[in-house]
Design a protein around this motif. Sequence first.
Motif, PDB file in Angstrom:
ATOM      1  N   GLY A   1       0.805  -1.209   0.000  1.00  0.00           N
ATOM      2  CA  GLY A   1       0.000   0.000   0.000  1.00  0.00           C
ATOM      3  C   GLY A   1       0.840   1.262   0.000  1.00  0.00           C
ATOM      4  N   LEU A   2       1.899   1.256   0.810  1.00  0.00           N
ATOM      5  CA  LEU A   2       2.777   2.430   0.859  1.00  0.00           C
ATOM      6  C   LEU A   2       3.554   2.592  -0.443  1.00  0.00           C
ATOM      7  N   ALA A   3       4.034   1.469  -0.991  1.00  0.00           N
ATOM      8  CA  ALA A   3       4.802   1.536  -2.237  1.00  0.00           C
ATOM      9  C   ALA A   3       3.942   2.011  -3.407  1.00  0.00           C
ATOM     10  N   LEU A   4       2.649   1.712  -3.359  1.00  0.00           N
ATOM     11  CA  LEU A   4       1.740   2.132  -4.427  1.00  0.00           C
ATOM     12  C   LEU A   4       1.152   3.519  -4.181  1.00  0.00           C
TER      13      LEU A   4
ATOM     14  N   ILE B   1       9.743  -1.104  -1.351  1.00  0.00           N
ATOM     15  CA  ILE B   1       9.457  -2.076  -0.290  1.00  0.00           C
ATOM     16  C   ILE B   1      10.733  -2.452   0.463  1.00  0.00           C
ATOM     17  N   LYS B   2      11.813  -2.651  -0.257  1.00  0.00           N
ATOM     18  CA  LYS B   2      13.062  -3.043   0.391  1.00  0.00           C
ATOM     19  C   LYS B   2      13.649  -1.916   1.252  1.00  0.00           C
ATOM     20  N   THR B   3      13.353  -0.682   0.900  1.00  0.00           N
ATOM     21  CA  THR B   3      13.777   0.442   1.745  1.00  0.00           C
ATOM     22  C   THR B   3      12.893   0.550   2.983  1.00  0.00           C
ATOM     23  N   LEU B   4      11.584   0.472   2.784  1.00  0.00           N
ATOM     24  CA  LEU B   4      10.655   0.649   3.896  1.00  0.00           C
ATOM     25  C   LEU B   4      10.719  -0.497   4.905  1.00  0.00           C
TER      26      LEU B   4
ATOM     27  N   PHE C   1       9.974   0.783   8.577  1.00  0.00           N
ATOM     28  CA  PHE C   1       9.595  -0.151   9.633  1.00  0.00           C
ATOM     29  C   PHE C   1      10.659  -1.240   9.747  1.00  0.00           C
ATOM     30  N   ASN C   2      10.642  -1.953  10.845  1.00  0.00           N
ATOM     31  CA  ASN C   2      11.490  -3.141  10.965  1.00  0.00           C
ATOM     32  C   ASN C   2      10.665  -4.348  10.552  1.00  0.00           C
TER      33      ASN C   2
END
Length: 415
Positions: free
Chosen positions: A88-91, A235-238, A266-267
């Motif tokens: 959701g965040l990536a989009l 996604i890999k950054t978040l 996030f972790n």
Amino acid sequence: MNKNNFFKQTETPKSKNIDKSQNSQLKYYYGRQCISGDDIQAVTEVLKSDLITQGPKAKEFENELSKFFGAKFAATVANGTAGLHLIGLALGWKQDDIIITSPITFLASANCAIYAGAKVDFVDIDEKTYTIDPNKLEDKIKSYSSKNKKIKAVVAVDYAGHPCDWKSLNELKNKYDFQLINDFCHALGAEYENDIKYAVKYADAVNLSFHPVKHITTGEGGAVLTNNELIDRKIKTLRTHGMTKDESILEKNDGPWYYEMHEVGFNYRITDFQCALGISQLKKLNKFLEQRRTIANFYNNYFKDDERFITPFVASNVKHAYHLYPLQIKFDELKIDKKEFYFRLKENGVVFQVHYIPVHLQPFYKKNFGFKEGDFPISEKFYQRELSIPIYPSLNEEDLTFISNAIVTTLNEMK
């Protein structure tokens, strides 16, 4: 009988009664993991190594997932819910965006929109496949359009392991310009149009879960597949606090240790020993699928001629992955209380689960979005009738006969 000795079934044995005297300690649950010595060895090797997290196994697991499912990119994450959150965040979901999903799914399929500040709406399921109904989806889109509103995304769930009508969903995506996400957690190894790699062909992002009851497990864990490099990079950054060492975007660089955070993340990482287990499990996925389909065939043969039951439908262009075996019992017509049936069946050695309580009937969604009983009648009727009965690879013919007999015997006792 050897648990790994899978059977070829021509006629399904039936008996009228179960031997309760042999059942005082016996309990069959709807799902469980299947772990063997090579899985344990794979985990042990990592635990003895220098890096048990943020080491090489995550990347190796991602490569194997990409290869198996035909994706250009894969990002491992802490669990399937984390995957949906990051999708959701990536989009770019944000406040007032409208995200559509099915009422018959786990909470995370809808909650991921809430995490992003977006709004949630639902579209009822197809009565046969139990997946989101494309015709009803188009009706919903047109209804929003008449109010000068546009949906942002659809999270379509391959429920129980049966793929959605992805061609129709893709046509709607192209026609109405929305994002399409496959909540693929139930469907690892399913086929659509004779293609096991179908998921990333239709969806912008594909979400996986490796919970112990799923086809393969890492304990907890998940992954996101995509053919879009920007989605994968985001996604890999978040998943790692929003940290980056990418020199192309760093504002400065103090040395090899230097990183920057340009946005809050996030972790949501997964450990190396979990990924080692996932790599080992993935090698067995085809075998696990064969065993699940054999079990489903047993149940189909057992219950098919009894009008009190509805066995899962499988479309002609689909190969079902059977994460779940959703058996329906016509409790309403039989005037049998489902809750009482649960406890009686449990006494007889079998514990079913129900997938799912329709999400729109959860107090949060009723209070905050105004949903009510009757909004999605097919999903609600399905919930009243559905029970997920045991289906996992270590079940053998003797187990399945016992389980099936217990269900029928318990139902007969409640006439």
